[in-house]
Scaffold this motif. Structure first.
Motif, PDB file in Angstrom:
ATOM      1  N   CYS A  31       2.127  12.741   6.370  1.00 26.30           N
ATOM      2  CA  CYS A  31       1.774  11.804   7.439  1.00 26.30           C
ATOM      3  C   CYS A  31       1.224  10.501   6.865  1.00 26.30           C
ATOM      4  O   CYS A  31       1.514   9.407   7.378  1.00 26.30           O
ATOM      5  CB  CYS A  31       0.754  12.433   8.382  1.00 26.30           C
ATOM      6  N   PHE A  32       0.428  10.611   5.817  1.00 28.79           N
ATOM      7  CA  PHE A  32      -0.140   9.416   5.208  1.00 28.79           C
ATOM      8  C   PHE A  32       0.953   8.491   4.675  1.00 28.79           C
ATOM      9  O   PHE A  32       0.962   7.286   4.945  1.00 28.79           O
ATOM     10  CB  PHE A  32      -1.092   9.802   4.077  1.00 28.79           C
ATOM     11  N   PHE A  33       1.878   9.044   3.907  1.00 35.86           N
ATOM     12  CA  PHE A  33       2.938   8.208   3.349  1.00 35.86           C
ATOM     13  C   PHE A  33       3.867   7.700   4.449  1.00 35.86           C
ATOM     14  O   PHE A  33       4.367   6.567   4.364  1.00 35.86           O
ATOM     15  CB  PHE A  33       3.712   8.984   2.284  1.00 35.86           C
ATOM     16  N   PHE A  34       4.088   8.503   5.483  1.00 38.83           N
ATOM     17  CA  PHE A  34       4.917   8.064   6.610  1.00 38.83           C
ATOM     18  C   PHE A  34       4.281   6.862   7.302  1.00 38.83           C
ATOM     19  O   PHE A  34       4.926   5.832   7.519  1.00 38.83           O
ATOM     20  CB  PHE A  34       5.079   9.231   7.596  1.00 38.83           C
ATOM     21  N   VAL A  35       3.001   6.979   7.661  1.00 36.24           N
ATOM     22  CA  VAL A  35       2.326   5.901   8.374  1.00 36.24           C
ATOM     23  C   VAL A  35       2.178   4.669   7.495  1.00 36.24           C
ATOM     24  O   VAL A  35       2.365   3.527   7.951  1.00 36.24           O
ATOM     25  CB  VAL A  35       0.953   6.388   8.884  1.00 36.24           C
ATOM     26  N   SER A  36       1.841   4.861   6.230  1.00 39.62           N
ATOM     27  CA  SER A  36       1.686   3.722   5.321  1.00 39.62           C
ATOM     28  C   SER A  36       2.999   2.964   5.147  1.00 39.62           C
ATOM     29  O   SER A  36       3.027   1.729   5.188  1.00 39.62           O
ATOM     30  CB  SER A  36       1.184   4.202   3.956  1.00 39.62           C
ATOM     31  N   LEU A  37       4.094   3.697   4.993  1.00 38.85           N
ATOM     32  CA  LEU A  37       5.390   3.050   4.844  1.00 38.85           C
ATOM     33  C   LEU A  37       5.770   2.313   6.121  1.00 38.85           C
ATOM     34  O   LEU A  37       6.298   1.188   6.070  1.00 38.85           O
ATOM     35  CB  LEU A  37       6.450   4.084   4.478  1.00 38.85           C
ATOM     36  N   GLN A  38       5.481   2.937   7.259  1.00 39.05           N
ATOM     37  CA  GLN A  38       5.771   2.264   8.528  1.00 39.05           C
ATOM     38  C   GLN A  38       5.019   0.940   8.639  1.00 39.05           C
ATOM     39  O   GLN A  38       5.580  -0.086   9.045  1.00 39.05           O
ATOM     40  CB  GLN A  38       5.398   3.178   9.706  1.00 39.05           C
ATOM     41  N   HIS A  39       3.755   0.937   8.264  1.00 36.66           N
ATOM     42  CA  HIS A  39       2.956  -0.282   8.356  1.00 36.66           C
ATOM     43  C   HIS A  39       3.413  -1.337   7.351  1.00 36.66           C
ATOM     44  O   HIS A  39       3.360  -2.544   7.653  1.00 36.66           O
ATOM     45  CB  HIS A  39       1.480   0.047   8.160  1.00 36.66           C
ATOM     46  N   GLU A  40       3.853  -0.914   6.182  1.00 37.81           N
ATOM     47  CA  GLU A  40       4.355  -1.873   5.208  1.00 37.81           C
ATOM     48  C   GLU A  40       5.628  -2.547   5.718  1.00 37.81           C
ATOM     49  O   GLU A  40       5.797  -3.771   5.590  1.00 37.81           O
ATOM     50  CB  GLU A  40       4.626  -1.169   3.869  1.00 37.81           C
ATOM     51  N   ILE A  41       6.532  -1.757   6.297  1.00 36.55           N
ATOM     52  CA  ILE A  41       7.760  -2.337   6.858  1.00 36.55           C
ATOM     53  C   ILE A  41       7.421  -3.248   8.036  1.00 36.55           C
ATOM     54  O   ILE A  41       7.967  -4.350   8.169  1.00 36.55           O
ATOM     55  CB  ILE A  41       8.730  -1.223   7.297  1.00 36.55           C
ATOM     56  N   GLN A  42       6.502  -2.811   8.872  1.00 35.01           N
ATOM     57  CA  GLN A  42       6.094  -3.611  10.024  1.00 35.01           C
ATOM     58  C   GLN A  42       5.500  -4.954   9.583  1.00 35.01           C
ATOM     59  O   GLN A  42       5.798  -6.001  10.161  1.00 35.01           O
ATOM     60  CB  GLN A  42       5.081  -2.825  10.841  1.00 35.01           C
ATOM     61  N   HIS A  43       4.660  -4.928   8.559  1.00 36.25           N
ATOM     62  CA  HIS A  43       4.056  -6.163   8.051  1.00 36.25           C
ATOM     63  C   HIS A  43       5.136  -7.090   7.493  1.00 36.25           C
ATOM     64  O   HIS A  43       5.075  -8.318   7.676  1.00 36.25           O
ATOM     65  CB  HIS A  43       3.032  -5.834   6.971  1.00 36.25           C
TER      66      HIS A  43
END
Length: 421
Positions: A25-37
């Motif tokens: 979940c951590f890597f999923f959410v972090s990757l999502q936020h990086e793409i979003q940024h």
């Protein structure tokens, strides 16, 4: 049963699977936020804009629809459950995980007006079922059910502020009583606690955004008085009607996209982009406020609600509500996060009414919208209390009353729709 060897093994397995689920979940959410940024900050700056222009959501959502269409029509599991049906049905198996993960990472950062909670729950349940399959215990249907629920609960606890909200959600949604409730609750609590500890620890260690639903600060008000209750109850009724209407739009969209699914999924995504762009055109503000799940915008609104023009708040409710309703019936993600922002924006927009404080209005909006979407008033109350932080104990009476008002209003509004042919 609680002292049996098999159940103690189940508890141990629940604690063990909480660690890999939290890491995933951590890597999923972090990757999502990086793409979003990258999509909403870095890329606009790279082409010369200090913030995304009003038309930015149009190509972004078109791309989201094009990426999602083959997933919902061809991938196992269809990329996850339709969010208009809630947080999901039965736990998805491991074979559906690639489609769920790709659908979420490829579309949510592009501006789809949904949250990460449903994909995370699918990820948690899929990993838990994979673990029980590896342990060769899949022949026990009770263990499969408990561990599937445990995995999804551990996953959603990472972004709902910890294991308490997730545990209350399990209790309220399961509708069980007595020993059966304890049998299900203990593994969920154990996995959620371990998972939340690992999740937040990795967030502090790496410095990456963990994407939890939180309010860094809220206006400090005194205890709600008679004026807050006199305004809060009718405002809760209106918020419930607004959120229910958007949810009904999601149901109609789901019926429409059931045929010619691929083409209509793309068209629905374009409709979301139009609604977001309309918000930016009308208000002159950042389109990202109406796009995405709403976590960042909710924090900004709560920290400084008086900086928002009232007209902009109601335009946000209208445009984000339309975009959320379309997303519910055609795209993939979680239904809760955007509804919280819609309710909060409507509540804060009504805070100028005589005798209606800003923090009570914020509390009314959060708890009412959550109760309408989840149909879990106790869970909604606990979530609102945790979000409001130190000021929550002042708002508890108003929160609990409006949770019930929102829940009952939604049920009354939904009943005619159920009876209609």
């Amino acid at each position: 049963m609680l002292l049996s060897r098999d159940y103690l093994r189940l508890l141990l397995l629940s604690a063990l699977i909480g660690v890999p689920i939290a890491l995933a979940c951590f890597f999923f959410v972090s990757l999502q936020h990086e793409i979003q940024h990258a999509v909403w900050t870095s890329l606009p700056e790279a082409v010369g804009y200090h913030r995304p222009p009003w038309w930015w959501p149009l190509p972004a959502l078109l791309l989201a629809g094009l990426l999602l269409a083959p997933i919902v029509t061809r991938a196992p599991g269809g990329g996850g459950h339709l969010p208009v049906h809630g947080l999901g049905g039965p736990p998805l198996g491991p074979s559906a995980l690639p489609g769920v993960v790709f659908a979420a990472l490829a579309t949510l950062p592009l501006g789809v007006v949904l949250g990460p909670e449903a994909p995370l729950m699918a990820l948690g349940s899929g990993l838990a079922l994979l673990a029980i399959r590896s342990a060769r215990r899949a022949e026990n249907p009770k263990a499969v059910l408990v561990l599937g629920t445990t995995g999804s609960t551990a996953a959603i606890s990472t972004i709902l502020g910890g294991p308490i909200v997730a545990a209350v959600m399990v209790v309220e949604a399961a509708g069980l009583a007595g020993p059966r409730l304890v049998v299900l609750l203990l593994p969920c609590l154990l996995a959620s606690g371990v998972g939340a500890l690992v999740f937040t620890g990795f967030g502090s260690w790496t410095g990456f955004s963990i994407g939890a639903l939180e309010l860094p600060s809220v206006p400090s008000d005194v205890n709600p008085d008679a004026g807050d209750f006199l305004w809060g109850i009718p405002v809760a009724v209106v918020i419930a009607a607004v959120v229910s209407t958007a949810h009904r739009l999601g149901a109609l969209t789901a019926e429409w996209t059931a045929r010619r699914t691929a083409v209509r999924t793309v068209l629905a995504a374009c409709g979301v982009g139009v609604a977001i762009s309309a918000y930016a055109l009308i208000t002159g503000r950042d389109p990202a406020e109406a796009a995405l799940s709403g976590q960042a915008t909710l924090g900004t609104l709560a920290a400084d609600p008086h900086s928002w023009p009232v007209a902009a708040l109601f335009v946000l409710v209208l445009c984000k509500g339309l975009a959320w309703g379309i997303s519910l019936g055609a795209l993939r993600g979680g239904p809760i996060f955007p509804s919280v922002l819609i309710g909060a924006a409507f509540g804060v927009g009504c805070a100028g009414l005589p005798g209606f404080g800003t923090t009570p209005a914020l509390a009314v909006g959060i708890v009412t919208a959550t109760a309408v979407v989840t149909r879990l008033p106790v869970t909604s109350s606990v979530l609102a209390v945790l979000l409001l932080g130190d000021d929550a104990h002042h708002q508890m009476p108003l929160i609990t009353v409006c949770a019930v008002v929102g829940f009952v209003t939604a049920q009354l509004l939904e009943r005619p729709a159920r009876k209609s042919p």
